[in-house]
Design a protein around this motif. Sequence first.
Motif, PDB file in Angstrom:
ATOM      1  N   LYS A 101     -13.500   8.473   4.109  1.00 51.97           N
ATOM      2  CA  LYS A 101     -14.012   7.960   5.384  1.00 51.97           C
ATOM      3  C   LYS A 101     -13.057   6.929   5.979  1.00 51.97           C
ATOM      4  O   LYS A 101     -12.746   6.965   7.174  1.00 51.97           O
ATOM      5  CB  LYS A 101     -15.396   7.345   5.205  1.00 51.97           C
ATOM      6  N   ARG A 102     -12.577   6.003   5.140  1.00 52.69           N
ATOM      7  CA  ARG A 102     -11.699   4.953   5.654  1.00 52.69           C
ATOM      8  C   ARG A 102     -10.374   5.521   6.134  1.00 52.69           C
ATOM      9  O   ARG A 102      -9.818   5.075   7.137  1.00 52.69           O
ATOM     10  CB  ARG A 102     -11.474   3.878   4.585  1.00 52.69           C
ATOM     11  N   PHE A 103      -9.858   6.526   5.418  1.00 48.12           N
ATOM     12  CA  PHE A 103      -8.606   7.143   5.835  1.00 48.12           C
ATOM     13  C   PHE A 103      -8.795   7.898   7.147  1.00 48.12           C
ATOM     14  O   PHE A 103      -7.968   7.789   8.067  1.00 48.12           O
ATOM     15  CB  PHE A 103      -8.092   8.094   4.759  1.00 48.12           C
ATOM     16  N   THR A 104      -9.889   8.661   7.256  1.00 50.36           N
ATOM     17  CA  THR A 104     -10.171   9.400   8.490  1.00 50.36           C
ATOM     18  C   THR A 104     -10.310   8.450   9.667  1.00 50.36           C
ATOM     19  O   THR A 104      -9.747   8.684  10.745  1.00 50.36           O
ATOM     20  CB  THR A 104     -11.450  10.240   8.338  1.00 50.36           C
ATOM     21  N   ASP A 105     -11.059   7.360   9.471  1.00 46.20           N
ATOM     22  CA  ASP A 105     -11.266   6.388  10.553  1.00 46.20           C
ATOM     23  C   ASP A 105      -9.949   5.736  10.967  1.00 46.20           C
ATOM     24  O   ASP A 105      -9.675   5.568  12.163  1.00 46.20           O
ATOM     25  CB  ASP A 105     -12.256   5.309  10.116  1.00 46.20           C
ATOM     26  N   ALA A 106      -9.128   5.358   9.974  1.00 51.58           N
ATOM     27  CA  ALA A 106      -7.865   4.695  10.276  1.00 51.58           C
ATOM     28  C   ALA A 106      -6.908   5.631  11.002  1.00 51.58           C
ATOM     29  O   ALA A 106      -6.249   5.238  11.979  1.00 51.58           O
ATOM     30  CB  ALA A 106      -7.220   4.170   8.988  1.00 51.58           C
ATOM     31  N   PHE A 107      -6.831   6.861  10.540  1.00 49.78           N
ATOM     32  CA  PHE A 107      -5.922   7.819  11.156  1.00 49.78           C
ATOM     33  C   PHE A 107      -6.384   8.161  12.570  1.00 49.78           C
ATOM     34  O   PHE A 107      -5.573   8.284  13.498  1.00 49.78           O
ATOM     35  CB  PHE A 107      -5.832   9.076  10.283  1.00 49.78           C
ATOM     36  N   ALA A 108      -7.696   8.300  12.752  1.00 51.01           N
ATOM     37  CA  ALA A 108      -8.244   8.564  14.085  1.00 51.01           C
ATOM     38  C   ALA A 108      -7.928   7.400  15.020  1.00 51.01           C
ATOM     39  O   ALA A 108      -7.535   7.607  16.180  1.00 51.01           O
ATOM     40  CB  ALA A 108      -9.749   8.787  14.007  1.00 51.01           C
ATOM     41  N   ASP A 109      -8.091   6.173  14.533  1.00 48.28           N
ATOM     42  CA  ASP A 109      -7.781   4.999  15.354  1.00 48.28           C
ATOM     43  C   ASP A 109      -6.311   4.984  15.759  1.00 48.28           C
ATOM     44  O   ASP A 109      -5.974   4.669  16.907  1.00 48.28           O
ATOM     45  CB  ASP A 109      -8.106   3.706  14.591  1.00 48.28           C
ATOM     46  N   LEU A 110      -5.434   5.330  14.815  1.00 42.94           N
ATOM     47  CA  LEU A 110      -4.002   5.355  15.104  1.00 42.94           C
ATOM     48  C   LEU A 110      -3.675   6.396  16.181  1.00 42.94           C
ATOM     49  O   LEU A 110      -2.992   6.099  17.170  1.00 42.94           O
ATOM     50  CB  LEU A 110      -3.211   5.652  13.836  1.00 42.94           C
ATOM     51  N   GLU A 199      -3.478   2.226  -0.803  1.00 43.07           N
ATOM     52  CA  GLU A 199      -2.235   1.720  -0.225  1.00 43.07           C
ATOM     53  C   GLU A 199      -1.906   2.473   1.065  1.00 43.07           C
ATOM     54  O   GLU A 199      -1.515   1.863   2.074  1.00 43.07           O
ATOM     55  CB  GLU A 199      -1.090   1.866  -1.224  1.00 43.07           C
ATOM     56  N   LEU A 200      -2.072   3.786   1.038  1.00 47.71           N
ATOM     57  CA  LEU A 200      -1.839   4.571   2.249  1.00 47.71           C
ATOM     58  C   LEU A 200      -2.813   4.156   3.341  1.00 47.71           C
ATOM     59  O   LEU A 200      -2.415   3.972   4.499  1.00 47.71           O
ATOM     60  CB  LEU A 200      -2.003   6.061   1.945  1.00 47.71           C
ATOM     61  N   ILE A 201      -4.082   4.013   2.989  1.00 45.73           N
ATOM     62  CA  ILE A 201      -5.095   3.617   3.966  1.00 45.73           C
ATOM     63  C   ILE A 201      -4.739   2.281   4.596  1.00 45.73           C
ATOM     64  O   ILE A 201      -4.819   2.104   5.820  1.00 45.73           O
ATOM     65  CB  ILE A 201      -6.483   3.549   3.303  1.00 45.73           C
ATOM     66  N   ALA A 202      -4.313   1.326   3.779  1.00 51.04           N
ATOM     67  CA  ALA A 202      -3.961  -0.001   4.289  1.00 51.04           C
ATOM     68  C   ALA A 202      -2.801   0.085   5.278  1.00 51.04           C
ATOM     69  O   ALA A 202      -2.783  -0.604   6.306  1.00 51.04           O
ATOM     70  CB  ALA A 202      -3.608  -0.927   3.130  1.00 51.04           C
ATOM     71  N   ARG A 203      -1.835   0.930   4.980  1.00 46.72           N
ATOM     72  CA  ARG A 203      -0.676   1.052   5.854  1.00 46.72           C
ATOM     73  C   ARG A 203      -1.027   1.728   7.176  1.00 46.72           C
ATOM     74  O   ARG A 203      -0.534   1.338   8.237  1.00 46.72           O
ATOM     75  CB  ARG A 203       0.433   1.815   5.132  1.00 46.72           C
ATOM     76  N   VAL A 204      -1.876   2.751   7.100  1.00 47.18           N
ATOM     77  CA  VAL A 204      -2.301   3.414   8.335  1.00 47.18           C
ATOM     78  C   VAL A 204      -3.143   2.462   9.176  1.00 47.18           C
ATOM     79  O   VAL A 204      -3.008   2.408  10.409  1.00 47.18           O
ATOM     80  CB  VAL A 204      -3.078   4.708   8.022  1.00 47.18           C
ATOM     81  N   GLN A 205      -4.020   1.686   8.530  1.00 46.83           N
ATOM     82  CA  GLN A 205      -4.818   0.697   9.252  1.00 46.83           C
ATOM     83  C   GLN A 205      -3.918  -0.327   9.940  1.00 46.83           C
ATOM     84  O   GLN A 205      -4.167  -0.714  11.085  1.00 46.83           O
ATOM     85  CB  GLN A 205      -5.774  -0.007   8.289  1.00 46.83           C
TER      86      GLN A 205
END
Length: 216
Positions: A101-110, A199-205
């Motif tokens: 969920k966090r990865f999807t949200d972060a990538f969508a925001d980007l 780590e990936l999630i943090a970087r995308v965020q």
Amino acid sequence: MSNVLKGSVASRLLFSLAACVCCLAVLASSALAASPARETLEKSVNAILDCIKDPAYANASTRPAQREKIAGLVRQVFDFQEFAIRTAGPRWQTFTPDQQKRFTDAFADLLLTTYISKVDGYNGEQVAYTGEVGNKEQTRMEVRTVVTLGDGKKVPVAYRMLLKNGAWRCYDVLIENVSLVKNYRTQFQDILSKDAPDELIARVQAKAKEAAANAK
């Protein structure tokens, strides 16, 4: 911090995505009836163009509300969960539900923030609809176009659509035969080969926040 998403290819793809999605509103007519996939794409794009052309978009005080409308319309036609799953690749299955969920949200925001920051560059470029190719079951469709830029250069752009839960959604865009999903997957897999999903999630965020700050 990693150089995730730093490359000119990613930036060019996102700029082209913004410009070319807008351009779909002037697609040339075809002798053949448009598929439901193409109709869905064009309907959403026309609505986005209406927001851009609205005087409220030119007004700095009312532009944020118009951008929120655009974001909602983009979410209707682009399936960001599919984008996330495909860019994460095989490692997606190792993500916990919370990480997914966090990865999807972060990538969508980007993607959304970068997209919306680029729509100001729309300048009425001409686009010709060149065809559609679907699978046997007619559950996937590639809608193909050619964009003619101001300098006369012709750029092939294809939108990969998926019939999901009874609706057509876009899950990838190919610009000059370069896949947006594949471009990000290459970068993400490089990180995931060395670091944990968090780590990936943090970087995308972080990149999404940076894009949001630059868009103001």
